[in-house]
Write a protein that holds these residues in place. Sequence first.
Motif, PDB file in Angstrom:
ATOM      1  N   MET A 194       6.405  38.995 -34.188  1.00 16.93           N
ATOM      2  CA  MET A 194       6.009  38.373 -35.450  1.00 16.93           C
ATOM      3  C   MET A 194       4.543  38.685 -35.683  1.00 16.93           C
ATOM      4  O   MET A 194       3.760  38.802 -34.763  1.00 16.93           O
ATOM      5  CB  MET A 194       6.256  36.870 -35.373  1.00 16.93           C
ATOM      6  N   SER A 195       4.172  38.773 -36.917  1.00 13.97           N
ATOM      7  CA  SER A 195       2.795  39.100 -37.240  1.00 13.97           C
ATOM      8  C   SER A 195       2.118  37.926 -37.932  1.00 13.97           C
ATOM      9  O   SER A 195       2.762  36.958 -38.340  1.00 13.97           O
ATOM     10  CB  SER A 195       2.776  40.353 -38.112  1.00 13.97           C
ATOM     11  N   TYR A 196       0.835  38.038 -38.075  1.00 13.31           N
ATOM     12  CA  TYR A 196       0.060  36.991 -38.734  1.00 13.31           C
ATOM     13  C   TYR A 196       0.339  36.919 -40.232  1.00 13.31           C
ATOM     14  O   TYR A 196      -0.104  35.992 -40.895  1.00 13.31           O
ATOM     15  CB  TYR A 196      -1.433  37.200 -38.458  1.00 13.31           C
ATOM     16  N   LEU A 197       1.102  37.869 -40.761  1.00 11.51           N
ATOM     17  CA  LEU A 197       1.497  37.820 -42.171  1.00 11.51           C
ATOM     18  C   LEU A 197       2.300  36.556 -42.476  1.00 11.51           C
ATOM     19  O   LEU A 197       2.304  36.066 -43.598  1.00 11.51           O
ATOM     20  CB  LEU A 197       2.340  39.046 -42.539  1.00 11.51           C
ATOM     21  N   ALA A 198       2.973  35.998 -41.484  1.00  6.66           N
ATOM     22  CA  ALA A 198       3.812  34.815 -41.678  1.00  6.66           C
ATOM     23  C   ALA A 198       3.004  33.561 -41.954  1.00  6.66           C
ATOM     24  O   ALA A 198       3.558  32.550 -42.393  1.00  6.66           O
ATOM     25  CB  ALA A 198       4.674  34.600 -40.434  1.00  6.66           C
ATOM     26  N   ALA A 199       1.707  33.587 -41.734  1.00  7.29           N
ATOM     27  CA  ALA A 199       0.880  32.378 -41.807  1.00  7.29           C
ATOM     28  C   ALA A 199       0.851  31.728 -43.183  1.00  7.29           C
ATOM     29  O   ALA A 199       0.621  30.533 -43.287  1.00  7.29           O
ATOM     30  CB  ALA A 199      -0.547  32.690 -41.359  1.00  7.29           C
ATOM     31  N   LYS A 200       1.113  32.465 -44.222  1.00  7.15           N
ATOM     32  CA  LYS A 200       1.015  31.877 -45.565  1.00  7.15           C
ATOM     33  C   LYS A 200       2.342  31.331 -46.087  1.00  7.15           C
ATOM     34  O   LYS A 200       2.408  30.825 -47.192  1.00  7.15           O
ATOM     35  CB  LYS A 200       0.426  32.872 -46.554  1.00  7.15           C
ATOM     36  N   TYR A 201       3.389  31.401 -45.265  1.00 12.35           N
ATOM     37  CA  TYR A 201       4.711  30.973 -45.713  1.00 12.35           C
ATOM     38  C   TYR A 201       5.140  29.672 -45.044  1.00 12.35           C
ATOM     39  O   TYR A 201       4.922  29.471 -43.859  1.00 12.35           O
ATOM     40  CB  TYR A 201       5.755  32.053 -45.436  1.00 12.35           C
ATOM     41  N   ALA A 202       5.784  28.803 -45.824  1.00 15.21           N
ATOM     42  CA  ALA A 202       6.363  27.575 -45.299  1.00 15.21           C
ATOM     43  C   ALA A 202       7.799  27.888 -44.880  1.00 15.21           C
ATOM     44  O   ALA A 202       8.646  28.185 -45.716  1.00 15.21           O
ATOM     45  CB  ALA A 202       6.343  26.482 -46.358  1.00 15.21           C
ATOM     46  N   HIS A 203       8.040  27.877 -43.599  1.00 16.16           N
ATOM     47  CA  HIS A 203       9.371  28.149 -43.076  1.00 16.16           C
ATOM     48  C   HIS A 203       9.534  27.451 -41.737  1.00 16.16           C
ATOM     49  O   HIS A 203       8.576  26.929 -41.173  1.00 16.16           O
ATOM     50  CB  HIS A 203       9.635  29.651 -42.949  1.00 16.16           C
ATOM     51  N   LEU A 204      10.752  27.436 -41.252  1.00 16.56           N
ATOM     52  CA  LEU A 204      11.026  26.748 -39.996  1.00 16.56           C
ATOM     53  C   LEU A 204      10.798  27.645 -38.782  1.00 16.56           C
ATOM     54  O   LEU A 204      10.766  27.146 -37.669  1.00 16.56           O
ATOM     55  CB  LEU A 204      12.462  26.201 -40.001  1.00 16.56           C
ATOM     56  N   ARG A 205      10.636  28.935 -38.990  1.00 13.01           N
ATOM     57  CA  ARG A 205      10.261  29.841 -37.897  1.00 13.01           C
ATOM     58  C   ARG A 205       8.736  29.808 -37.794  1.00 13.01           C
ATOM     59  O   ARG A 205       8.052  30.692 -38.295  1.00 13.01           O
ATOM     60  CB  ARG A 205      10.760  31.250 -38.181  1.00 13.01           C
ATOM     61  N   CYS A 206       8.214  28.788 -37.175  1.00 11.58           N
ATOM     62  CA  CYS A 206       6.791  28.493 -37.285  1.00 11.58           C
ATOM     63  C   CYS A 206       6.011  28.645 -35.984  1.00 11.58           C
ATOM     64  O   CYS A 206       4.796  28.501 -35.979  1.00 11.58           O
ATOM     65  CB  CYS A 206       6.620  27.069 -37.802  1.00 11.58           C
ATOM     66  N   VAL A 207       6.681  28.928 -34.886  1.00 11.67           N
ATOM     67  CA  VAL A 207       5.989  29.162 -33.619  1.00 11.67           C
ATOM     68  C   VAL A 207       6.146  30.646 -33.316  1.00 11.67           C
ATOM     69  O   VAL A 207       7.264  31.153 -33.206  1.00 11.67           O
ATOM     70  CB  VAL A 207       6.553  28.302 -32.474  1.00 11.67           C
ATOM     71  N   HIS A 208       4.997  31.330 -33.192  1.00  8.28           N
ATOM     72  CA  HIS A 208       5.002  32.787 -33.089  1.00  8.28           C
ATOM     73  C   HIS A 208       4.314  33.222 -31.793  1.00  8.28           C
ATOM     74  O   HIS A 208       3.247  32.703 -31.454  1.00  8.28           O
ATOM     75  CB  HIS A 208       4.256  33.407 -34.277  1.00  8.28           C
ATOM     76  N   PHE A 209       4.929  34.173 -31.129  1.00  2.58           N
ATOM     77  CA  PHE A 209       4.368  34.754 -29.916  1.00  2.58           C
ATOM     78  C   PHE A 209       3.993  36.186 -30.260  1.00  2.58           C
ATOM     79  O   PHE A 209       4.871  37.014 -30.510  1.00  2.58           O
ATOM     80  CB  PHE A 209       5.380  34.691 -28.774  1.00  2.58           C
ATOM     81  N   VAL A 210       2.696  36.471 -30.308  1.00 12.11           N
ATOM     82  CA  VAL A 210       2.215  37.754 -30.815  1.00 12.11           C
ATOM     83  C   VAL A 210       1.636  38.584 -29.677  1.00 12.11           C
ATOM     84  O   VAL A 210       0.801  38.108 -28.916  1.00 12.11           O
ATOM     85  CB  VAL A 210       1.132  37.539 -31.897  1.00 12.11           C
ATOM     86  N   ARG A 211       2.107  39.807 -29.586  1.00 13.05           N
ATOM     87  CA  ARG A 211       1.559  40.743 -28.595  1.00 13.05           C
ATOM     88  C   ARG A 211       0.819  41.863 -29.321  1.00 13.05           C
ATOM     89  O   ARG A 211      -0.355  42.051 -29.153  1.00 13.05           O
ATOM     90  CB  ARG A 211       2.673  41.328 -27.736  1.00 13.05           C
ATOM     91  N   ASN A 212       1.545  42.596 -30.113  1.00 15.20           N
ATOM     92  CA  ASN A 212       0.993  43.766 -30.771  1.00 15.20           C
ATOM     93  C   ASN A 212       0.292  43.353 -32.061  1.00 15.20           C
ATOM     94  O   ASN A 212       0.906  42.736 -32.918  1.00 15.20           O
ATOM     95  CB  ASN A 212       2.127  44.756 -31.069  1.00 15.20           C
TER      96      ASN A 212
END
Length: 152
Positions: free
Chosen positions: A1-19
Amino acid sequence: MSYLAAKYAHLRCVHFVRNVQGLRDSGEEIVADLKATNVKVVYVNFGDFAFSPHTLATILGEPLDLDFQPFEPPGPVWVRFSDSMGGLSFRLDGLALIIDRADILFERRMDEVYDLIDSFLSQLHLWYDRKKPCNLFFQLEKSDLVRRYFGS
């Protein structure tokens, strides 16, 4: 998941970012989008707190400007943290909590990571019902780009 998701309200809200390759090309755009949508970005580099005697809740509570601080025993530390996070949903238009060097956090304080995720998810409905984004990012690899774009 990327930081692009930060502006969206959704239930997939915990992100583990490597790349973080996408930050090279679109980091400035991501930051501009978050500012334009009034999403508060809170950046915490856990590497700076690896040997802190304070609870993870206290370490995160200060930059989040949460009520009921400090979050130290005795007492229900994570219940108070969750209540305070829920209170933010009334004051903010959105939140992106970015924990850099989460690899160190996972290595040293795994029990608190579980408590954090549980506490975070237990108050998420307050944000989601208001259609406000609330995302938790664990940056699992050291990246100067993450600090550069979100650390200021």
